[in-house]
Design a protein around this motif. Sequence first.
Motif, PDB file in Angstrom:
ATOM      1  N   THR A   1     -20.083 -82.834 -26.339  1.00 34.70           N
ATOM      2  CA  THR A   1     -18.729 -83.052 -26.934  1.00 34.70           C
ATOM      3  C   THR A   1     -17.636 -82.671 -26.099  1.00 34.70           C
ATOM      4  O   THR A   1     -16.641 -83.662 -26.143  1.00 34.70           O
ATOM      5  N   ASP A   2     -17.645 -81.790 -25.413  1.00 33.03           N
ATOM      6  CA  ASP A   2     -16.407 -81.234 -24.337  1.00 33.03           C
ATOM      7  C   ASP A   2     -16.747 -82.175 -23.007  1.00 33.03           C
ATOM      8  O   ASP A   2     -17.832 -81.907 -22.304  1.00 33.03           O
ATOM      9  N   ASP A   3     -16.030 -82.868 -22.398  1.00 29.39           N
ATOM     10  CA  ASP A   3     -15.979 -83.739 -21.203  1.00 29.39           C
ATOM     11  C   ASP A   3     -16.262 -82.795 -20.161  1.00 29.39           C
ATOM     12  O   ASP A   3     -16.846 -83.414 -18.967  1.00 29.39           O
ATOM     13  N   ASN A   4     -15.838 -81.373 -20.042  1.00 30.66           N
ATOM     14  CA  ASN A   4     -16.075 -80.757 -19.066  1.00 30.66           C
ATOM     15  C   ASN A   4     -17.296 -79.842 -19.184  1.00 30.66           C
ATOM     16  O   ASN A   4     -17.565 -79.006 -18.271  1.00 30.66           O
ATOM     17  N   ALA A   5     -18.029 -80.008 -20.282  1.00 29.49           N
ATOM     18  CA  ALA A   5     -19.144 -79.247 -20.462  1.00 29.49           C
ATOM     19  C   ALA A   5     -20.432 -79.848 -19.892  1.00 29.49           C
ATOM     20  O   ALA A   5     -20.415 -81.098 -19.778  1.00 29.49           O
ATOM     21  N   TYR A   6     -21.548 -79.017 -19.717  1.00 25.53           N
ATOM     22  CA  TYR A   6     -22.686 -79.697 -19.348  1.00 25.53           C
ATOM     23  C   TYR A   6     -23.324 -80.522 -20.245  1.00 25.53           C
ATOM     24  O   TYR A   6     -23.150 -80.307 -21.667  1.00 25.53           O
ATOM     25  N   PRO A   7     -24.096 -81.300 -20.342  1.00 28.59           N
ATOM     26  CA  PRO A   7     -25.045 -81.740 -21.213  1.00 28.59           C
ATOM     27  C   PRO A   7     -25.677 -81.056 -22.067  1.00 28.59           C
ATOM     28  O   PRO A   7     -26.216 -80.258 -21.361  1.00 28.59           O
ATOM     29  N   VAL A   8     -25.903 -81.570 -23.252  1.00 24.18           N
ATOM     30  CA  VAL A   8     -26.748 -80.512 -23.966  1.00 24.18           C
ATOM     31  C   VAL A   8     -28.211 -80.964 -24.338  1.00 24.18           C
ATOM     32  O   VAL A   8     -28.369 -82.353 -24.007  1.00 24.18           O
ATOM     33  N   GLN A   9     -29.083 -80.144 -24.881  1.00 25.24           N
ATOM     34  CA  GLN A   9     -30.461 -80.662 -24.876  1.00 25.24           C
ATOM     35  C   GLN A   9     -30.719 -81.126 -26.287  1.00 25.24           C
ATOM     36  O   GLN A   9     -30.274 -80.476 -27.181  1.00 25.24           O
ATOM     37  N   ALA A  10     -31.543 -82.104 -26.782  1.00 25.82           N
ATOM     38  CA  ALA A  10     -32.040 -82.273 -27.821  1.00 25.82           C
ATOM     39  C   ALA A  10     -33.507 -82.548 -27.646  1.00 25.82           C
ATOM     40  O   ALA A  10     -34.048 -82.779 -26.628  1.00 25.82           O
ATOM     41  N   LEU A  11     -34.294 -82.636 -28.856  1.00 26.57           N
ATOM     42  CA  LEU A  11     -35.697 -82.504 -28.812  1.00 26.57           C
ATOM     43  C   LEU A  11     -36.190 -84.092 -29.523  1.00 26.57           C
ATOM     44  O   LEU A  11     -35.673 -84.658 -30.383  1.00 26.57           O
ATOM     45  N   LEU A  12     -37.141 -84.531 -28.789  1.00 28.91           N
ATOM     46  CA  LEU A  12     -37.778 -85.976 -29.319  1.00 28.91           C
ATOM     47  C   LEU A  12     -39.061 -85.703 -29.290  1.00 28.91           C
ATOM     48  O   LEU A  12     -39.769 -85.297 -28.564  1.00 28.91           O
ATOM     49  N   ALA A  13     -39.700 -86.117 -30.411  1.00 23.58           N
ATOM     50  CA  ALA A  13     -41.002 -86.314 -30.863  1.00 23.58           C
ATOM     51  C   ALA A  13     -41.855 -87.628 -30.123  1.00 23.58           C
ATOM     52  O   ALA A  13     -41.393 -88.510 -30.691  1.00 23.58           O
ATOM     53  N   LEU A  14     -42.857 -87.355 -29.265  1.00 24.05           N
ATOM     54  CA  LEU A  14     -43.191 -88.752 -28.729  1.00 24.05           C
ATOM     55  C   LEU A  14     -44.723 -88.817 -29.271  1.00 24.05           C
ATOM     56  O   LEU A  14     -45.695 -88.321 -28.547  1.00 24.05           O
ATOM     57  N   ASP A  15     -44.911 -89.356 -30.182  1.00 20.63           N
ATOM     58  CA  ASP A  15     -45.894 -89.352 -31.119  1.00 20.63           C
ATOM     59  C   ASP A  15     -46.936 -90.786 -30.838  1.00 20.63           C
ATOM     60  O   ASP A  15     -46.369 -91.755 -31.160  1.00 20.63           O
ATOM     61  N   ASN A  16     -47.765 -90.669 -29.814  1.00 17.13           N
ATOM     62  CA  ASN A  16     -48.608 -91.903 -29.235  1.00 17.13           C
ATOM     63  C   ASN A  16     -47.638 -92.899 -28.869  1.00 17.13           C
ATOM     64  O   ASN A  16     -47.823 -94.180 -29.137  1.00 17.13           O
ATOM     65  N   LYS A  17     -46.747 -92.696 -28.129  1.00 15.55           N
ATOM     66  CA  LYS A  17     -45.758 -93.753 -27.641  1.00 15.55           C
ATOM     67  C   LYS A  17     -45.343 -93.555 -26.335  1.00 15.55           C
ATOM     68  O   LYS A  17     -45.773 -92.522 -25.669  1.00 15.55           O
ATOM     69  N   ALA A  18     -44.520 -94.554 -25.690  1.00 13.09           N
ATOM     70  CA  ALA A  18     -44.175 -94.290 -24.251  1.00 13.09           C
ATOM     71  C   ALA A  18     -42.452 -94.381 -24.357  1.00 13.09           C
ATOM     72  O   ALA A  18     -41.852 -94.859 -25.280  1.00 13.09           O
ATOM     73  N   ILE A  19     -42.007 -93.664 -23.094  1.00  8.37           N
ATOM     74  CA  ILE A  19     -40.751 -93.704 -23.026  1.00  8.37           C
ATOM     75  C   ILE A  19     -40.161 -93.695 -21.694  1.00  8.37           C
ATOM     76  O   ILE A  19     -40.824 -93.542 -20.876  1.00  8.37           O
ATOM     77  N   THR A  20     -39.039 -94.896 -21.389  1.00  8.11           N
ATOM     78  CA  THR A  20     -38.591 -94.895 -20.041  1.00  8.11           C
ATOM     79  C   THR A  20     -37.148 -95.168 -19.925  1.00  8.11           C
ATOM     80  O   THR A  20     -36.639 -95.169 -21.099  1.00  8.11           O
ATOM     81  N   THR A  21     -36.384 -95.211 -18.877  1.00 10.93           N
ATOM     82  CA  THR A  21     -35.232 -95.614 -18.949  1.00 10.93           C
ATOM     83  C   THR A  21     -34.525 -96.382 -17.628  1.00 10.93           C
ATOM     84  O   THR A  21     -35.359 -96.447 -16.695  1.00 10.93           O
ATOM     85  N   SER A  22     -33.498 -96.800 -17.788  1.00  6.13           N
ATOM     86  CA  SER A  22     -33.080 -97.426 -16.498  1.00  6.13           C
ATOM     87  C   SER A  22     -31.399 -97.100 -16.728  1.00  6.13           C
ATOM     88  O   SER A  22     -30.873 -96.817 -17.637  1.00  6.13           O
ATOM     89  N   GLY A  23     -31.097 -96.573 -15.473  1.00  4.58           N
ATOM     90  CA  GLY A  23     -29.718 -96.068 -15.317  1.00  4.58           C
ATOM     91  C   GLY A  23     -29.058 -96.604 -13.994  1.00  4.58           C
ATOM     92  O   GLY A  23     -29.471 -97.089 -13.302  1.00  4.58           O
ATOM     93  N   ASN A  24     -27.689 -95.896 -13.905  1.00 10.26           N
ATOM     94  CA  ASN A  24     -26.947 -96.278 -12.952  1.00 10.26           C
ATOM     95  C   ASN A  24     -26.882 -95.082 -11.740  1.00 10.26           C
ATOM     96  O   ASN A  24     -25.775 -95.054 -10.970  1.00 10.26           O
TER      97      ASN A  24
END
Length: 343
Positions: free
Chosen positions: A225-248
């Motif tokens: 939430t603070d632009d000067n802070a490091y990103p924060v961690q959240a958890l994600l349940a990957l139940d028999n699924k796949a996850i990918t990303t595309s970025g710059n």
Amino acid sequence: MYIMTDRLANVKQLVILFFVLCFSTSTAAQRLVTLEGKAQGTYYIIKYLSDDTTSLEHAVDSLFADIDQSLSLYKPGSLINRFNNGNRVQMDHHMQSVVKRSLEISKASNGAFDITVKPLVDIWGFGVRKPTVQKIPAADTLQRILQYVGYKYLQVHGQQLTKKKKGVEIDCNGIAQGYTSDVMGRLLEQKGIMNYLVDVGGELCSKGHNQHGKVWTVGIERPATDDNAYPVQALLALDNKAITTSGNYRRFFDQGGTRFAHSIDPISGEALHSNIISVTVIARDAITADGFDNALILMGVERGLSFISQHPAYGLEAYFIYKDEKGKIQERFSPGFEKLLIR
């Protein structure tokens, strides 16, 4: 792209990072086996549960070699290079699977994802041959190249792939690692392994549970939430699924105060230079997630989320990180993605 926990130290970029988490007291008799190495120009990490002590390293390496011989632009004699240098090729099952799904995604996304983008990837300096200095191609050069770009220039008859126009070339790098993750998962299942997490260059697929009897869970890095802070961690349940990303944030160059990323718009010929930082996609399999993450990042937040809601059959969920008009980092989820977050 995603990386495991041991690669997380000192990373300050707003990228999506994943790591396997362990929970509570172990309830499984099987032991956790981890295979790690390098392939396809990146890393791989395969974690699975098994009571068999036989190493699968040779089988994994052989499968990587088979896929490279089919789809690697870095292998002079690969099937994809034979097609690009000629007019047609007899595909093996790897190439056939990837081309078929690529054409399906191209049609569904109205060409936002297109494997015939290779000439554009090359002219922007993101191809096999790296230029000394990357720069924005001239407008007339892009227009000339665009006449060879279009998935409709590809024709499939059984196992034969033919180009309808001389000069058409394909690049499957936007979907091949997702495919590889899926194939590695199927290899494990053929060996009787039904609990695994496969990560090939950050494209993940999962099945079953970890060594503690819990659904495979990954960490996702989100903006603070603070632009000067490091990103924060959240958890994600990957139940028999796949996850990918595309970025710059991995392959890019800066010119004139603008960042140009390796995601190329097959319609305009332009490299990504929007306010989108990344899009993370969840799907039933990694090849689908990997193909659509390229399309969604080019669509942008509003069009991308609208596309997901209008095409439920693909089972897509997405998470966008972007900059608003004031330059502040923001995030948007599809409803299904947000439900998978562990609060």
